[in-house]
Design an enzyme around this catalytic site. Structure first.
Site, PDB file in Angstrom:
ATOM      1  N   TRP A 104      -8.847   8.255  -8.217  1.00  0.00           N
ATOM      2  CA  TRP A 104     -10.123   8.529  -8.903  1.00  0.00           C
ATOM      3  C   TRP A 104     -10.116   7.931 -10.313  1.00  0.00           C
ATOM      4  CZ3 TRP A 104     -14.921   9.892  -7.741  1.00  0.00           C
ATOM      5  CH2 TRP A 104     -15.158  10.360  -6.459  1.00  0.00           C
TER       6      TRP A 104
ATOM      7  N   TRP B 111     -20.462  11.881 -19.982  1.00  0.00           N
ATOM      8  CA  TRP B 111     -20.785  12.242 -18.592  1.00  0.00           C
ATOM      9  C   TRP B 111     -22.100  13.003 -18.538  1.00  0.00           C
ATOM     10  CZ3 TRP B 111     -17.921   9.504 -15.611  1.00  0.00           C
ATOM     11  CH2 TRP B 111     -16.583   9.248 -15.910  1.00  0.00           C
TER      12      TRP B 111
ATOM     13  N   TRP C   7       1.810   1.821  -3.408  1.00  0.00           N
ATOM     14  CA  TRP C   7       0.773   2.456  -4.247  1.00  0.00           C
ATOM     15  C   TRP C   7       0.970   3.965  -4.270  1.00  0.00           C
ATOM     16  CZ3 TRP C   7      -2.521   1.159  -7.958  1.00  0.00           C
ATOM     17  CH2 TRP C   7      -2.931  -0.179  -8.075  1.00  0.00           C
TER      18      TRP C   7
ATOM     19  N   GLU D 235       0.843  -1.215   0.000  1.00  0.00           N
ATOM     20  CA  GLU D 235       0.000   0.000   0.000  1.00  0.00           C
ATOM     21  C   GLU D 235       0.869   1.252   0.000  1.00  0.00           C
ATOM     22  OE1 GLU D 235      -3.201  -0.115  -0.639  1.00  0.00           O
ATOM     23  OE2 GLU D 235      -2.981  -2.275  -0.654  1.00  0.00           O
TER      24      GLU D 235
ATOM     25  N   TRP E  27     -15.527  11.915 -13.075  1.00  0.00           N
ATOM     26  CA  TRP E  27     -14.638  11.653 -11.936  1.00  0.00           C
ATOM     27  C   TRP E  27     -13.959  12.937 -11.449  1.00  0.00           C
ATOM     28  CZ3 TRP E  27      -9.568  12.987 -12.592  1.00  0.00           C
ATOM     29  CH2 TRP E  27      -9.047  13.011 -13.897  1.00  0.00           C
TER      30      TRP E  27
ATOM     31  N   ASN F 185     -10.534   3.570   3.030  1.00  0.00           N
ATOM     32  CA  ASN F 185     -10.212   3.289   1.618  1.00  0.00           C
ATOM     33  C   ASN F 185     -11.292   2.477   0.892  1.00  0.00           C
ATOM     34  OD1 ASN F 185      -8.370   3.114  -0.736  1.00  0.00           O
ATOM     35  ND2 ASN F 185      -8.441   0.935  -0.230  1.00  0.00           N
TER      36      ASN F 185
END
Ligand code: FAD
Length: 491
Positions: A398, A322, A294, A291, A375, A357
């Site tokens: 995102w 969208w 990440w 993590e 987004w 998360n």
């Protein structure tokens, strides 16, 4: 510590000051630039610059400003006990730092490198400018275990997929051990500083951050305490509990890492020591380190895709249809979608500046796929409301959820918010904490109150009055999303 210096002056002892420019590294331990300044024996000028004017630099959101105020206060205290005053100045760094060098007659400026592209451009131009004036510049690696250019594919390019990036990063020489905090240093008196209170970083009327101090203590000491508590209580079991919003299964270090109150080297080594001491399994520690990586991957992506917060990483998403739906967006932002796990997450975010998360993934998927809202709207809302809002992690995550990002979730993965709630919050404890209207509803129905009319009646809840009717029907929304997402399919 991978220093890079424009002149070998750091070892020469003299009375000319050295400027330490603090940025996203608001700590005194494991701070290579500060340690180098202390080791030089020169008087130290410490400064933090509020630069919201340099081109492309993204001003912090409201919740981040709240965090920043506490982080600066804490750093000023730590430096003060060592004999150094933290100066606060605002304006473009390209002007503020050279002015300070002149005022203090400094011979050298040092900083820890930062990796968001606009900031890196500012730093490179400033370094060149200072060097042209005969001022030495020393820069150091402190905020990432591996800098974006240190991890390359076999072909020499940047990575776009996480797992090989993780492997490549872990195959590099082990990250250096963290540095201790320096002791007392000579300071420089009489230099002008702006007053933190005048910057009004914290809200006053209304004080929407009133709930934050109950959840967060800002500053380096608090970050170290948070790490110790995590190693004691949650690292063992992390691999499974990290997905449970109803438990304290993660470290909650993200805002501390974001503002550099703790370094990734400190966190990484502490996790390894815990593994060696048998305090957690290799599986738990490996998952935790993955993590942390990440975060490194997000910076790697941002360095190579500077417009990650505004442009699709995968251009095939540019044609995505969208919807514009301000009232649905508002309902999502305020936690009034009618899906309890989504509403709980959005309310946790509003009240505490943080969201678990797993729930971040669910609420993001809901906005992008159930509501078909861009987004970028969600990214902007998170940027403003998260205390850990991060220039790399936020847009990268995102885009990952939206499917437009690097190594992203496949476009057809559309979380069912009811099943996600039932799986990761099985007793409904998380939902009941943040959505008090549903406290009387039996756990079995708490994630789908709209499907439990008699139980709602017994609990005294009327849909549409006490708790919203769902904004969309999951099945219909899912089909609509799949149809819209089809435009992004490769031919
Ligand atoms: P832990 O599980 O204890 O992890 C330790 C550290 O590793 C974290 O503090 C963080 O620095 C890093 N980390 C953990 N998970 C991730 C991840 N998935 N991606 C990148 N780094 C990770 N994280 C931010 O720091 N800032 C953001 O602005 C941000 N925005 C997000 C937006 C969305 C839509 C999603 C789905 C995720 C986002 N994340 C963001 C990633 C993640 O949710 C948080 O880092 C994590 O919840 C922080 O909690 P923790 O410190 O307890 O994490």
């Amino acid at each position: 510590m991978s220093p890079s210096s424009s002149s070998p002056s750091s070892s020469s002892r003299s009375a000319t000051p050295v400027v330490v420019w603090f940025r996203d590294d608001l700590r005194v331990s494991d701070h290579p630039a500060l340690s180098a300044a202390a080791a030089s024996g020169r008087p130290v000028v410490a400064v933090w610059v509020r630069d919201e004017e340099s081109p492309g630099v993204r001003p912090p959101g409201a919740a981040s400003r709240w965090w920043l105020a506490g982080a600066l206060r804490s750093l000023a205290h730590s430096l003060g006990t060592r004999g150094v005053t933290l100066l606060l100045r605002h304006g473009p760094a390209a002007r503020v730092i050279p002015d300070l060098v002149r005022e203090s007659s400094a011979a050298e400026v040092v900083w820890n490198r930062r990796y968001a592209p606009a900031e890196a451009v500012v730093d490179a131009a400033l370094a060149a400018d200072l060097a042209s004036q005969g001022i030495a510049v020393g820069t150091f690696q402190a905020g990432l275990l591996a800098e974006p250019d240190q991890v390359r594919t076999k072909a020499g390019g940047p990575f776009g997929v996480f797992t090989p990036f993780l492997r490549a990063l872990l195959a590099r020489p082990a990250p250096r051990p963290p540095l201790p905090a320096p002791g007392a240093m000579p300071g420089v008196a009489g230099l002008r500083s702006e007053a933190l209170d005048d910057w009004a970083l914290e809200p006053r009327a209304p004080d929407w951050a009133a709930g934050f101090p109950a959840v967060w203590t800002r500053g380096e000491a608090a970050a170290q305490e948070k790490l110790a508590a995590f190693l004691d209580r949650a690292l063992a079991g992390y691999a499974s509990d990290r997905d449970r919003p109803d438990r304290i299964g993660t470290s909650r270090l993200s805002p501390h890492l974001r503002f550099g109150e703790i370094s990734p080297f400190q966190v990484f080594h502490a996790a390894l020591v815990a593994r060696e001491a048998g305090r957690a399994t290799a599986q738990d520690v490996d998952k935790f380190i993955a993590e942390l990586v990440w975060r490194e991957f997000s910076y790697h992506l941002l360095a190579h895709h500077p417009r990650l917060a505004t442009e699709n990483y995968q251009p095939r998403f540019d044609a995505f249809p969208w919807r514009s739906d301000p009232s649905a967006l508002h309902a999502w932002q305020r936690g009034k979608t009618g899906y309890p796990i989504v509403d709980a997450g959005m309310r946790e975010l509003w009240t505490t500046g943080y969201m678990h998360n797993r729930v971040r993934m669910v609420v993001a998927s809901f906005l992008v796929k159930h509501l078909l809202i861009d987004w970028r709207e969600g990214e902007r809302w998170f940027w403003d409301t998260l205390v850990d809002a991060d220039p790399a992690n936020n847009p990268a995550s995102w885009q990952w959820v939206a499917g437009s990002g690097a190594d992203a979730a496949p476009y057809f993965r559309i979380f069912n918010p009811v099943l996600q709630g039932e799986k990761f919050d099985p007793d409904g404890a998380y939902v009941k904490r943040w959505v008090p209207e549903l406290r009387g509803v039996p756990a079995k129905f708490v994630h789908a109150p709209f499907a439990a009319t008699p139980e709602l009646r017994t609990a005294g809840v009327t849909l549409g009055t006490d708790y919203p009717v769902p904004l969309v029907d999951h099945k219909i929304a899912r089909e609509r999303a799949l149809a819209a997402l089809a435009v992004t399919k490769r031919p």
